[in-house]
Design an enzyme around this catalytic site. Structure first.
Site, PDB file in Angstrom:
ATOM      1  N   GLY A  59       5.652  10.777  -6.309  1.00 22.40           N
ATOM      2  CA  GLY A  59       4.806   9.614  -6.030  1.00 22.40           C
ATOM      3  C   GLY A  59       4.208   9.707  -4.635  1.00 22.40           C
ATOM      4  O   GLY A  59       4.017   8.716  -3.949  1.00 22.40           O
ATOM      5  N   GLY A 114       1.191   7.580  -3.618  1.00 19.82           N
ATOM      6  CA  GLY A 114       1.302   6.120  -3.802  1.00 19.82           C
ATOM      7  C   GLY A 114       1.296   5.359  -2.493  1.00 19.82           C
ATOM      8  O   GLY A 114       1.203   5.954  -1.405  1.00 19.82           O
ATOM      9  N   GLN A 115       1.461   4.008  -2.612  1.00 16.12           N
ATOM     10  CA  GLN A 115       1.372   3.164  -1.422  1.00 16.12           C
ATOM     11  C   GLN A 115       2.458   3.536  -0.411  1.00 16.12           C
ATOM     12  O   GLN A 115       2.180   3.658   0.783  1.00 16.12           O
ATOM     13  CB  GLN A 115       1.532   1.684  -1.818  1.00 16.12           C
ATOM     14  CG  GLN A 115       1.287   0.733  -0.645  1.00 16.12           C
ATOM     15  CD  GLN A 115       1.860  -0.662  -0.836  1.00 16.12           C
ATOM     16  OE1 GLN A 115       2.574  -0.951  -1.795  1.00 16.12           O
ATOM     17  NE2 GLN A 115       1.551  -1.525   0.102  1.00 16.12           N
ATOM     18  N   ASP A 147       2.757  14.126  -7.610  1.00 16.42           N
ATOM     19  CA  ASP A 147       2.298  12.844  -8.142  1.00 16.42           C
ATOM     20  C   ASP A 147       1.672  13.100  -9.508  1.00 16.42           C
ATOM     21  O   ASP A 147       1.457  14.250  -9.901  1.00 16.42           O
ATOM     22  CB  ASP A 147       1.261  12.195  -7.180  1.00 16.42           C
ATOM     23  CG  ASP A 147       1.237  10.680  -7.335  1.00 16.42           C
ATOM     24  OD1 ASP A 147       1.665   9.978  -6.396  1.00 16.42           O
ATOM     25  OD2 ASP A 147       0.840  10.203  -8.414  1.00 16.42           O
ATOM     26  N   ILE A 148       1.372  12.017 -10.216  1.00 15.51           N
ATOM     27  CA  ILE A 148       0.832  12.159 -11.575  1.00 15.51           C
ATOM     28  C   ILE A 148      -0.613  12.683 -11.528  1.00 15.51           C
ATOM     29  O   ILE A 148      -1.090  13.301 -12.471  1.00 15.51           O
ATOM     30  CB  ILE A 148       0.877  10.798 -12.311  1.00 15.51           C
ATOM     31  CG1 ILE A 148       0.589  10.969 -13.810  1.00 15.51           C
ATOM     32  CG2 ILE A 148      -0.099   9.802 -11.716  1.00 15.51           C
ATOM     33  CD1 ILE A 148       1.808  11.029 -14.656  1.00 15.51           C
ATOM     34  N   TYR A 152       9.656  -5.209 -14.016  1.00 21.49           N
ATOM     35  CA  TYR A 152       9.821  -4.396 -12.802  1.00 21.49           C
ATOM     36  C   TYR A 152      11.145  -4.729 -12.117  1.00 21.49           C
ATOM     37  O   TYR A 152      11.941  -3.841 -11.797  1.00 21.49           O
ATOM     38  CB  TYR A 152       8.633  -4.690 -11.878  1.00 21.49           C
ATOM     39  CG  TYR A 152       8.738  -4.182 -10.471  1.00 21.49           C
ATOM     40  CD1 TYR A 152       8.995  -5.062  -9.423  1.00 21.49           C
ATOM     41  CD2 TYR A 152       8.548  -2.842 -10.179  1.00 21.49           C
ATOM     42  CE1 TYR A 152       9.060  -4.611  -8.120  1.00 21.49           C
ATOM     43  CE2 TYR A 152       8.612  -2.383  -8.877  1.00 21.49           C
ATOM     44  CZ  TYR A 152       8.858  -3.266  -7.853  1.00 21.49           C
ATOM     45  OH  TYR A 152       8.927  -2.819  -6.559  1.00 21.49           O
ATOM     46  N   LYS A 210      14.498  -2.512 -11.558  1.00 21.07           N
ATOM     47  CA  LYS A 210      15.062  -2.255 -10.224  1.00 21.07           C
ATOM     48  C   LYS A 210      16.554  -2.600 -10.194  1.00 21.07           C
ATOM     49  O   LYS A 210      17.365  -1.876  -9.644  1.00 21.07           O
ATOM     50  CB  LYS A 210      14.300  -3.047  -9.155  1.00 21.07           C
ATOM     51  CG  LYS A 210      12.903  -2.520  -8.882  1.00 21.07           C
ATOM     52  CD  LYS A 210      12.928  -1.071  -8.423  1.00 21.07           C
ATOM     53  CE  LYS A 210      11.553  -0.518  -8.142  1.00 21.07           C
ATOM     54  NZ  LYS A 210      11.593   0.912  -7.799  1.00 21.07           N
TER      55      LYS A 210
HETATM   56  C1  VAH Z   1       5.252  -5.883  -5.847  1.00 21.10           C
HETATM   57  N1  VAH Z   1       4.821  -4.804  -3.701  1.00 21.10           N
HETATM   58  O1  VAH Z   1       4.613  -6.817  -5.432  1.00 21.10           O
HETATM   59  C2  VAH Z   1       5.730  -4.853  -4.838  1.00 21.10           C
HETATM   60  C3  VAH Z   1       7.077  -5.226  -4.304  1.00 21.10           C
HETATM   61  C4  VAH Z   1       8.508  -7.080  -3.528  1.00 21.10           C
HETATM   62  C5  VAH Z   1       7.163  -6.689  -3.891  1.00 21.10           C
HETATM   63  O2  VAH Z   1       8.056  -4.935  -5.214  1.00 21.10           O
HETATM   64  O3  VAH Z   1       5.515  -5.754  -7.011  1.00 21.10           O
END
Ligand code: VAH
Length: 318
Positions: free
Chosen positions: A6, A9-10, A32-33, A138, A142
């Site tokens: 990645g 990425g950011q 990265d992809i 997400y 996590k």
């Molecule tokens: C998001 N920037 O907004 C990410 C992050 C806590 C925020 O996980 O999904």
């Protein structure tokens, strides 16, 4: 050698630069992809982290000893494409953990997030250990990822380190569909002399951090002696919290005519389930974590780097 997954990425973009500065370009392989890497001076592999076979080949061919795994779908995009986000985030992490185990890698870094917290978490000073009931795909990925990292670390004696990042503010690489991205978009708009319509309401306070601090925290955690790290899982990490109202007030000190309209969308519910601030005392005690940038220094530095740039692409609604 270090593999960054990645790297475009950011987080990956700036983390890769920091790793090159610390270890030298020959020690860092970017992946990265996308077909092309952003760091032209580095060995680069086009890599879909959900392809375990290809990941194992890259690790073997380059003699990788450490992996920083930064490829994931973020909160907003994950709510729009739940199956894709779950597959990328979970299959990706499990591939990294299993390849790291088989290749006997020395260390793995994987980011968790404040998104692993949920409505049962205290809204202020969210604790290092406590109720975690994430409400996004997400965030669920996590939290599940944190437990998988602990399982591999305990069962196989692996050194897997992790940080629960807050919302990260950066200018080098645009984020990929986060809820905290409103702050970046507002700064881009102000620097381009435009107004902004925020998808979060005016008083939505969220934990945030400037990317240079988040990158330094990652390097410092990974360099800390293992015996200092009392937290087996993912460390809470914090700098400051702000609301759109507070951010706009600071921006208007530099761009007095900047104005924001508030049109909360589905991302408001995501933000409302996250804590307003984080207790990162374990990081401060175990490996001397300290943020360096103040909120106004972040705004100044962002606006300085963004002056004259076009506004950030608002995440295309799918
Ligand atoms: C998001 N920037 O907004 C990410 C992050 C806590 C925020 O996980 O999904």
């Amino acid at each position: 050698k270090i593999l960054v997954i990645g790297a475009n990425g950011q987080i990956g973009t700036e983390l890769t630069t920091a790793l090159v500065k610390l270890h030298g370009a020959k020690q860092v392989v970017a992946s990265d992809i996308q077909a092309l890497g952003r760091h032209q001076e580095l060995a680069y592999e086009k890599l879909d982290v959900t392809d375990a076979q290809r990941l194992a080949e890259v690790v073997q061919q380059h003699g990788i000893g450490e992996i920083y795994h930064l490829a994931a779908a973020l909160s907003a995009k994950g709510e729009e494409h739940p199956e894709w986000a779950w597959n990328l985030n979970m299959t990706g992490l499990l591939n990294v953990l299993e390849v790291a185990r088989q290749a006997k890698l020395s260390k793995v870094f994987w980011p968790s997030s404040i998104a692993a917290f949920g409505p049962s978490t205290p809204r202020d000073n969210a604790p290092q250990v406590g109720a975690m009931d994430p409400k996004t795909v997400y965030g669920i990925s996590k939290l599940a990822g944190e437990h998988w990292c602990s399982w591999y670390a305990e069962k196989y004696g692996m050194d897997i380190r992790s940080l629960r990042y807050p919302g990260l503010i950066s200018y080098s690489a645009e984020p990929g569909g986060g809820t905290t991205d409103y702050a970046i978009q507002a700064l881009f708009a102000a620097a381009a002399g435009q107004n902004y319509t925020s998808f979060l309401d005016i008083d939505s306070t969220l934990p945030m951090m400037y990317m240079p601090d988040a990158v330094r925290a990652t390097i410092e955690l990974m360099s800390a002696p293992k015996e200092q790290l009392k937290v087996a899982g993912s460390y809470n990490l914090a700098a400051w919290s702000f609301s759109p109202r507070e951010l706009v007030d600071i921006i208007r000190q530099r761009y007095p005519s900047f104005s924001v309209a508030y049109k909360p969308d589905f991302r408001q519910a995501i933000a409302d389930a996250w804590p307003r601030s984080i207790d990162d005392s374990s990081a401060r005690e175990d490996w001397a974590w300290r943020p360096a940038y103040s909120l106004s220094e972040m705004v100044d530095d962002m606006l300085k780097h963004l002056a004259g740039r076009k506004p950030a692409r608002p995440e295309k609604q799918v």
